[in-house]
Motif scaffolding. Structure first.
Motif, PDB file in Angstrom:
ATOM      1  N   HIS A   4      41.154  43.564  21.564  1.00 52.27           N
ATOM      2  CA  HIS A   4      41.627  43.765  20.200  1.00 52.27           C
ATOM      3  C   HIS A   4      41.609  42.454  19.427  1.00 52.27           C
ATOM      4  CE1 HIS A   4      43.960  45.329  16.837  1.00 52.27           C
ATOM      5  NE2 HIS A   4      44.760  44.286  16.976  1.00 52.27           N
ATOM      6  N   ASP A   5      42.112  41.375  20.060  1.00 52.60           N
ATOM      7  CA  ASP A   5      42.159  40.093  19.376  1.00 52.60           C
ATOM      8  C   ASP A   5      40.760  39.551  19.144  1.00 52.60           C
ATOM      9  OD1 ASP A   5      44.862  40.261  19.376  1.00 52.60           O
ATOM     10  OD2 ASP A   5      45.157  38.978  21.141  1.00 52.60           O
ATOM     11  N   ALA A   6      39.884  39.740  20.135  1.00 49.87           N
ATOM     12  CA  ALA A   6      38.524  39.232  19.985  1.00 49.87           C
ATOM     13  C   ALA A   6      37.786  39.956  18.879  1.00 49.87           C
ATOM     14  CB  ALA A   6      37.766  39.392  21.312  1.00 49.87           C
ATOM     15  N   LEU A   7      37.936  41.261  18.844  1.00 53.68           N
ATOM     16  CA  LEU A   7      37.273  42.035  17.806  1.00 53.68           C
ATOM     17  C   LEU A   7      37.786  41.658  16.436  1.00 53.68           C
ATOM     18  CD1 LEU A   7      35.258  44.232  17.187  1.00 53.68           C
ATOM     19  CD2 LEU A   7      37.075  45.932  17.488  1.00 53.68           C
ATOM     20  N   LYS A   8      39.064  41.338  16.377  1.00 60.35           N
ATOM     21  CA  LYS A   8      39.673  40.937  15.125  1.00 60.35           C
ATOM     22  C   LYS A   8      39.031  39.654  14.599  1.00 60.35           C
ATOM     23  CE  LYS A   8      44.408  40.618  13.332  1.00 60.35           C
ATOM     24  NZ  LYS A   8      45.810  40.593  13.723  1.00 60.35           N
ATOM     25  N   ARG A   9      38.660  38.754  15.543  1.00 65.15           N
ATOM     26  CA  ARG A   9      38.044  37.512  15.126  1.00 65.15           C
ATOM     27  C   ARG A   9      36.573  37.692  14.800  1.00 65.15           C
ATOM     28  NH1 ARG A   9      39.262  32.611  18.884  1.00 65.15           N
ATOM     29  NH2 ARG A   9      37.868  33.760  20.252  1.00 65.15           N
ATOM     30  N   SER A  10      35.929  38.700  15.388  1.00 62.45           N
ATOM     31  CA  SER A  10      34.497  38.857  15.201  1.00 62.45           C
ATOM     32  C   SER A  10      34.163  39.573  13.907  1.00 62.45           C
ATOM     33  CB  SER A  10      33.894  39.656  16.375  1.00 62.45           C
ATOM     34  OG  SER A  10      34.081  38.955  17.561  1.00 62.45           O
ATOM     35  N   VAL A  11      35.012  40.478  13.462  1.00 60.23           N
ATOM     36  CA  VAL A  11      34.716  41.310  12.304  1.00 60.23           C
ATOM     37  C   VAL A  11      35.691  40.990  11.200  1.00 60.23           C
ATOM     38  CG1 VAL A  11      34.402  43.663  11.519  1.00 60.23           C
ATOM     39  CG2 VAL A  11      33.912  43.088  13.885  1.00 60.23           C
ATOM     40  N   PRO A  12      35.217  40.766   9.977  1.00 64.73           N
ATOM     41  CA  PRO A  12      36.119  40.396   8.916  1.00 64.73           C
ATOM     42  C   PRO A  12      37.094  41.485   8.583  1.00 64.73           C
ATOM     43  CG  PRO A  12      33.911  40.845   8.074  1.00 64.73           C
ATOM     44  CD  PRO A  12      33.822  40.881   9.532  1.00 64.73           C
ATOM     45  N   ALA A  13      38.296  41.091   8.271  1.00 67.63           N
ATOM     46  CA  ALA A  13      39.303  42.064   7.877  1.00 67.63           C
ATOM     47  C   ALA A  13      38.944  42.669   6.550  1.00 67.63           C
ATOM     48  CB  ALA A  13      40.666  41.373   7.800  1.00 67.63           C
ATOM     49  N   GLN A  14      39.352  43.899   6.343  1.00 63.22           N
ATOM     50  CA  GLN A  14      38.987  44.610   5.141  1.00 63.22           C
ATOM     51  C   GLN A  14      40.188  44.967   4.276  1.00 63.22           C
ATOM     52  OE1 GLN A  14      35.680  45.121   4.538  1.00 63.22           O
ATOM     53  NE2 GLN A  14      35.338  43.971   6.417  1.00 63.22           N
ATOM     54  N   GLY A  15      41.289  44.304   4.526  1.00 61.69           N
ATOM     55  CA  GLY A  15      42.459  44.579   3.715  1.00 61.69           C
ATOM     56  C   GLY A  15      42.949  46.001   3.838  1.00 61.69           C
ATOM     57  N   GLY A  16      42.751  46.617   4.989  1.00 58.69           N
ATOM     58  CA  GLY A  16      43.229  47.974   5.205  1.00 58.69           C
ATOM     59  C   GLY A  16      42.264  49.036   4.699  1.00 58.69           C
ATOM     60  N   ASP A  17      41.183  48.641   4.022  1.00 60.60           N
ATOM     61  CA  ASP A  17      40.212  49.596   3.506  1.00 60.60           C
ATOM     62  C   ASP A  17      39.073  49.712   4.510  1.00 60.60           C
ATOM     63  OD1 ASP A  17      38.539  51.205   2.111  1.00 60.60           O
ATOM     64  OD2 ASP A  17      38.260  49.865   0.390  1.00 60.60           O
ATOM     65  N   ASP A  18      38.993  50.857   5.213  1.00 62.76           N
ATOM     66  CA  ASP A  18      37.983  51.037   6.242  1.00 62.76           C
ATOM     67  C   ASP A  18      36.776  51.833   5.747  1.00 62.76           C
ATOM     68  OD1 ASP A  18      39.351  49.589   8.061  1.00 62.76           O
ATOM     69  OD2 ASP A  18      40.276  51.295   9.079  1.00 62.76           O
ATOM     70  N   ARG A  19      36.677  52.031   4.454  1.00 66.68           N
ATOM     71  CA  ARG A  19      35.490  52.708   3.932  1.00 66.68           C
ATOM     72  C   ARG A  19      34.268  51.808   4.044  1.00 66.68           C
ATOM     73  NH1 ARG A  19      37.637  54.216  -1.937  1.00 66.68           N
ATOM     74  NH2 ARG A  19      38.324  52.050  -1.667  1.00 66.68           N
ATOM     75  N   ILE A  20      33.123  52.427   4.314  1.00 64.18           N
ATOM     76  CA  ILE A  20      31.883  51.675   4.419  1.00 64.18           C
ATOM     77  C   ILE A  20      31.314  51.476   3.020  1.00 64.18           C
ATOM     78  CG2 ILE A  20      29.557  51.632   5.382  1.00 64.18           C
ATOM     79  CD1 ILE A  20      30.544  53.488   7.595  1.00 64.18           C
ATOM     80  N   PRO A  21      31.166  50.241   2.541  1.00 69.70           N
ATOM     81  CA  PRO A  21      30.641  50.011   1.192  1.00 69.70           C
ATOM     82  C   PRO A  21      29.213  50.540   1.048  1.00 69.70           C
ATOM     83  CG  PRO A  21      31.630  48.013   2.111  1.00 69.70           C
ATOM     84  CD  PRO A  21      31.531  48.992   3.231  1.00 69.70           C
TER      85      PRO A  21
END
Length: 501
Positions: A4-21
């Motif tokens: 979980h922590d590693a994935l958090k560092r690898s992928v940028p946070a989206q501010g709670g918005d998980d929609r795909i742009p």
């Protein structure tokens, strides 16, 4: 490191918005279609070898360089993707890949000399070597955290489907049109689909850096990859000549193979040594100290030997053992390819929902059943069973393969993602090249001295060679499963230790 922590560092946070742009979707379509076309032409050409041999008056060992030189250039270009990603913008790299794809196709269309055809393949190989890692870097850097698995699955369609349907496309087009029509079709796809969509959608997610290119490291990795692939190629020629009874013809390729192997291994060791001592290495390799990542890298290297090698094995066993036409032989790979197109994103969704263990191990367990069944029925195959058992492998392979890299890269710092992507993508290309060389050698050894093509003895010999290849595929799949089980046990033990601390 907990996943979980590693994935958090690898992928940028989206501010709670998980929609795909939508722009991200457009970027994947643009770069993905460009990479798809590049990889597709790689396997399309293998079906055209007999026609190309007649047109250019060359033999089998010469015409195969149309594919081999392409793979060499792609494999040599992909290690540059980390440096290119740091030094240039995504849009600049995309435009360069578009230009290379178009120029390479134009040379293929107008050339009537074999040397110019090889030049065109070099140009196209550089374009494909830029486009494929670029697509993965965009996905890894810009995907919402909860959608990275499924988007990596979409990206893997380019990797898994294009090589699988290449023989079918090549056989279909060449049966009604001149072979150059393939590249006439490529240009409008690139200019009317990839280019405008990419210009509208590709955005930059990180600032560029003043990265320096280390010439000696680049030369070392080119010599390493080229030497290893050329060694495999020449070893296959030598073994085939020796088994057929022409020992004198085997000496030269055997010597070349040994020399190329020494150059390849020596260059690879030099590259690793110099990378540790360089201020700005071509590829930063510190993340490979993680044993779990290394245990993921091994199956990511080995599985394409089976996945891409299947395209060669099925089409040749179908024609030379079962007596099918070239077109039907190409069609036999379609069911497995189409199931890959459908299930690769589903595999990513399962990864996002359930984590890595069950989706990856379950999928590869299913994939292993395919070559086991092919081995069990190798002397009694029909076109239907050949396609059906490959379908089983294709289902498991498409569900699990892209998740291996996704999970491995989730363990490393985001700043090293381009480096990890470069190594994994290069491993994929190298594995695919190994698969074609290895399985063509096994079939050639089995067929040596078996009489004329089409005779009963030759067909049986091809079936025996098929059994050898299916046994090899089974062993590779089992090794990959064992490696991943060890990776997950190691990761679980590390997580438990972190919790105790």
């Amino acid at each position: 490191m907990p996943r979980h922590d590693a994935l958090k560092r690898s992928v940028p946070a989206q501010g709670g918005d998980d929609r795909i742009p939508m722009k991200l979707i457009g970027s994947i379509i643009a770069v993905g279609s460009l990479a798809f076309v590049g990889i597709l032409t790689e396997t399309v050409m293998t079906v055209l070898f007999p026609e190309l041999m007649r047109e250019f008056n060359v033999n089998t060992s010469t015409v195969q360089w149309i594919t081999t030189i392409y793979l060499l250039v792609v494999a040599a270009t992909m290690p540059l993707s980390s440096y290119l990603s740091r030094r240039f913008t995504f849009r600049a790299l995309f435009l360069a890949a578009v230009a290379l794809a178009v120029v390479g196709s134009l040379i293929m269309i107008v050339s009537h000399q074999f040397a110019l055809i090889l030049l065109a393949r070099v140009v196209q190989g550089v374009g494909s070597g830029v486009a494929t890692p670029l697509m993965m870097n965009i996905i890894l850097e810009q995907s919402p955290r909860s959608k990275v698995g499924r988007l990596m699955g979409v990206g893997s369609l380019v990797i898994t489907v294009a090589p699988a349907i290449g023989p079918t496309v090549g056989g279909a087009i060449s049966s009604v049109l001149p072979w150059r029509a393939i590249f006439v079709i490529v240009i409008p796809i690139v200019l009317l689909l990839s280019l405008p969509v990419g210009l509208a959608c590709i955005r930059q997610s990180h600032p560029t850096q003043e990265a320096r290119l280390e010439p000696l490291q680049f030369i070392a990795i080119v010599l390493a990859l080229g030497g290893l692939i050329f060694s495999l190629n020449q070893s296959g020629v030598a073994v085939g000549s020796a088994v057929s009874g022409d020992g004198s013809s085997a000496v030269r390729p055997a010597m070349l193979g040994v020399a190329a192997l020494c150059i390849g291994v020596g260059s690879l060791l030099f590259f690793g040594w110099s990378s540790k001592r360089s201020f700005s290495p071509l590829i930063r390799l510190g993340w490979l100290h993680d044993r779990v990542v290394r245990l993921h890298l091994l199956p990511y290297l080995l599985l394409p030997i089976v996945g891409i090698g299947f395209g060669y094995v099925i089409t040749n066993v179908a024609q030379m053992s079962l007596g099918t036409s070239a077109f039907l032989a190409g069609v036999l790979v379609l069911p497995g390819a189409l199931i890959g197109a459908f299930f690769a994103p589903i595999g990513g969704m399962l990864y996002d929902r359930f984590g890595p263990v069950r989706p990856i191990l379950g999928a590869l367990g299913v994939a292993t059943i395919g070559p086991i069944l092919l081995l069990a029925f190798s002397m009694h195959l029909t076109p239907v069973t050949l396609a059906g058992f490959y379908f089983i492998f294709g289902l498991g392979y498409s569900l699990g393969y892209s998740n291996i890299m996704t999970n491995a890269l989730s363990r490393i710092d985001r700043v090293f993602t381009p480096d990890g992507n470069a190594v994994f993508q290069t491993s994929l290309q190298f594995g695919g090249a190994v698969g074609t060389a290895l399985f063509s050698t096994l079939l050639g050894v089995a067929q040596a001295g078996a009489g004329a093509e089409g005779s009963a003895t030759f067909r049986r010999a091809t079936a025996v060679g098929g059994a050898w290849t299916f046994a090899t595929m089974t062993i590779i799949c089992v090794i990959c499963l064992v490696s991943l089980i060890a990776a997950f046990r190691t990761a679980g033990g590390h997580g438990a230790q972190v919790a105790r601390d």
